[in-house]
Design a protein around this motif. Structure first.
Motif, PDB file in Angstrom:
ATOM      1  N   ALA A   2       0.857  -1.181   0.000  1.00  0.00           N
ATOM      2  CA  ALA A   2       0.000   0.000   0.000  1.00  0.00           C
ATOM      3  C   ALA A   2       0.890   1.227   0.000  1.00  0.00           C
ATOM      4  N   VAL A   3       0.576   2.197  -0.852  1.00  0.00           N
ATOM      5  CA  VAL A   3       1.334   3.440  -0.932  1.00  0.00           C
ATOM      6  C   VAL A   3       0.367   4.591  -0.721  1.00  0.00           C
ATOM      7  N   THR A   4       0.562   5.354   0.338  1.00  0.00           N
ATOM      8  CA  THR A   4      -0.294   6.511   0.579  1.00  0.00           C
ATOM      9  C   THR A   4       0.292   7.744  -0.097  1.00  0.00           C
ATOM     10  N   GLY A   5      -0.562   8.727  -0.322  1.00  0.00           N
ATOM     11  CA  GLY A   5      -0.111   9.918  -1.040  1.00  0.00           C
ATOM     12  C   GLY A   5       0.281   9.611  -2.465  1.00  0.00           C
ATOM     13  N   ALA A   6      -0.420   8.656  -3.071  1.00  0.00           N
ATOM     14  CA  ALA A   6       0.008   8.114  -4.365  1.00  0.00           C
ATOM     15  C   ALA A   6      -0.503   8.889  -5.573  1.00  0.00           C
ATOM     16  N   ALA A   7      -1.308   9.911  -5.365  1.00  0.00           N
ATOM     17  CA  ALA A   7      -1.933  10.575  -6.515  1.00  0.00           C
ATOM     18  C   ALA A   7      -0.965  11.407  -7.338  1.00  0.00           C
ATOM     19  N   GLN A   8       0.170  11.790  -6.762  1.00  0.00           N
ATOM     20  CA  GLN A   8       1.084  12.654  -7.512  1.00  0.00           C
ATOM     21  C   GLN A   8       2.487  12.560  -6.945  1.00  0.00           C
ATOM     22  N   GLY A   9       3.422  13.158  -7.662  1.00  0.00           N
ATOM     23  CA  GLY A   9       4.772  13.366  -7.162  1.00  0.00           C
ATOM     24  C   GLY A   9       5.487  12.125  -6.686  1.00  0.00           C
ATOM     25  N   ILE A  11       7.654   1.732   5.513  1.00  0.00           N
ATOM     26  CA  ILE A  11       8.621   2.735   5.079  1.00  0.00           C
ATOM     27  C   ILE A  11       7.931   4.091   5.126  1.00  0.00           C
ATOM     28  N   THR A  12       8.424   4.972   5.969  1.00  0.00           N
ATOM     29  CA  THR A  12       7.867   6.315   6.038  1.00  0.00           C
ATOM     30  C   THR A  12       8.690   7.246   5.148  1.00  0.00           C
ATOM     31  N   ALA A  71      -2.951   1.917  -4.269  1.00  0.00           N
ATOM     32  CA  ALA A  71      -2.699   3.357  -4.172  1.00  0.00           C
ATOM     33  C   ALA A  71      -3.769   3.984  -3.292  1.00  0.00           C
ATOM     34  N   VAL A  72      -3.332   4.786  -2.328  1.00  0.00           N
ATOM     35  CA  VAL A  72      -4.251   5.398  -1.368  1.00  0.00           C
ATOM     36  C   VAL A  72      -4.016   6.900  -1.342  1.00  0.00           C
ATOM     37  N   ASP A  73      -5.090   7.674  -1.471  1.00  0.00           N
ATOM     38  CA  ASP A  73      -4.947   9.131  -1.474  1.00  0.00           C
ATOM     39  C   ASP A  73      -6.327   9.750  -1.298  1.00  0.00           C
ATOM     40  N   ASP A 131       1.915  -6.881   2.623  1.00  0.00           N
ATOM     41  CA  ASP A 131       3.335  -7.144   2.878  1.00  0.00           C
ATOM     42  C   ASP A 131       4.113  -5.878   3.185  1.00  0.00           C
ATOM     43  N   GLY A 132       3.643  -4.751   2.685  1.00  0.00           N
ATOM     44  CA  GLY A 132       4.377  -3.522   2.902  1.00  0.00           C
ATOM     45  C   GLY A 132       3.494  -2.295   2.848  1.00  0.00           C
ATOM     46  N   LEU A 133       3.914  -1.286   3.582  1.00  0.00           N
ATOM     47  CA  LEU A 133       3.223  -0.001   3.624  1.00  0.00           C
ATOM     48  C   LEU A 133       4.250   1.100   3.437  1.00  0.00           C
ATOM     49  N   VAL A 134       3.975   2.009   2.501  1.00  0.00           N
ATOM     50  CA  VAL A 134       4.808   3.192   2.316  1.00  0.00           C
ATOM     51  C   VAL A 134       3.936   4.408   2.599  1.00  0.00           C
ATOM     52  N   THR A 135       4.293   5.171   3.623  1.00  0.00           N
ATOM     53  CA  THR A 135       3.485   6.327   4.002  1.00  0.00           C
ATOM     54  C   THR A 135       4.070   7.594   3.379  1.00  0.00           C
ATOM     55  N   SER A 136       3.659   7.843   2.160  1.00  0.00           N
ATOM     56  CA  SER A 136       4.141   9.010   1.429  1.00  0.00           C
ATOM     57  C   SER A 136       3.208  10.207   1.557  1.00  0.00           C
ATOM     58  N   ALA A 137       2.016   9.993   2.112  1.00  0.00           N
ATOM     59  CA  ALA A 137       1.096  11.120   2.310  1.00  0.00           C
ATOM     60  C   ALA A 137       1.717  12.117   3.271  1.00  0.00           C
TER      61      ALA A 137
END
Length: 250
Positions: free
Chosen positions: A11-18, A136-137, A36-38, A80-86
């Motif tokens: 899961a990747v947060t803040g995935a809508a851009q950049g 992963i933050t 993708a989560v946003d 399995d994994g989380l990336v907090t990009s938001a």
């Protein structure tokens, strides 16, 4: 070094851009199923067209983040994994401390710290049950030193996120879960960072470049590459670490 994530769900947060979008694409290219989560549902349409599942959510509250992570797990059957990009600055630019209101302060903490905490809480039980996981933050150079943008709340929130990363690494390590952070330097990757860059003016812009050993700003792909390493099995005995990806900060 060939890094593959075949069969894994991230899961990747803040995935809508950049940066978030670049991370989502990098993980998918390595074989992962990406959720993708946003909050910006429309912004995720290109990712949906590329085969990712998309989940619109406001992650600033425990309920919103928890529901989003539960939806991802229900859709894919595992995590399995989380990336907090938001995160980000929520459209703010640097101002004197006298001008900062409560909402200015709180909205940045909600986006950068609260969202990461509640998303991690949402995925931890499934990762514990599996006996492995990756969290992963996405911190910032502003989480390690004063912020070049001059935004008090942003520097404070990213410092807090670094602390949360290290604390979760201690707590979740016995369950086979690594928790690490990537701390980008300045990356012009979305409308907010463009506003920050132009608000600096030419003199400050040049000062920023002069403090970077490589004399260039970062790219979203630079950050995605670092995340990919932390997500892979090659980083299986690395936890609680903050990796600066900033071109060398003098």
């Amino acid at each position: 070094m060939d890094l593959r994530l075949d069969g894994q769900v991230f899961a990747v947060t803040g995935a809508a851009q950049g940066i978030g979008a670049a991370i989502a694409r990098e993980l998918a290219a390595a074989g992962a199923q990406v959720a993708a989560v946003d909050i910006d549902a429309g912004g995720m349409a290109p990712l949906a067209a590329e085969g990712m599942s998309v989940h619109a959510a406001d992650l600033g509250t425990r309920a919103g983040a928890g529901a989003a992570m539960a939806e991802v797990i229900a859709r894919h059957g595992r995590i399995d994994g989380l990336v907090t990009s938001a995160g980000g600055v929520r459209g703010q630019v640097g101002r004197p401390i006298e001008e900062i209101g409560e909402d200015d302060w709180r909205v940045i903490f909600q986006a950068n710290v609260d969202a990461a905490m509640w998303c991690a809480q949402g995925v931890a039980p499934a990762m514990k049950a599996a006996g492995r996981g990756r969290i992963i933050t996405i911190a910032s150079g502003a989480g390690l030193r004063p912020s070049l943008t001059g935004i008090q709340a942003y520097a404070s929130a990213k410092h807090a996120l670094v602390g949360l990363t290290k604390q979760l690494a201690l707590e979740l390590g016995p369950f086979g879960i690594t928790v690490n952070s990537v701390a980008p330097g300045f990356v012009r990757s979305n409308p907010s960072t463009e506003r920050q860059w132009h608000a600096m003016g030419e003199e400050r812009q040049q000062a920023v470049l002069n403090r970077i050993n490589m004399r260039r700003l970062g790219r979203a792909q630079d950050i995605a590459d670092a995340v990919m390493f932390f997500a892979s099995d090659r980083a299986g005995w690395i936890s609680g670490q903050i990796l600066s990806v900033d071109g060398g900060h003098a």
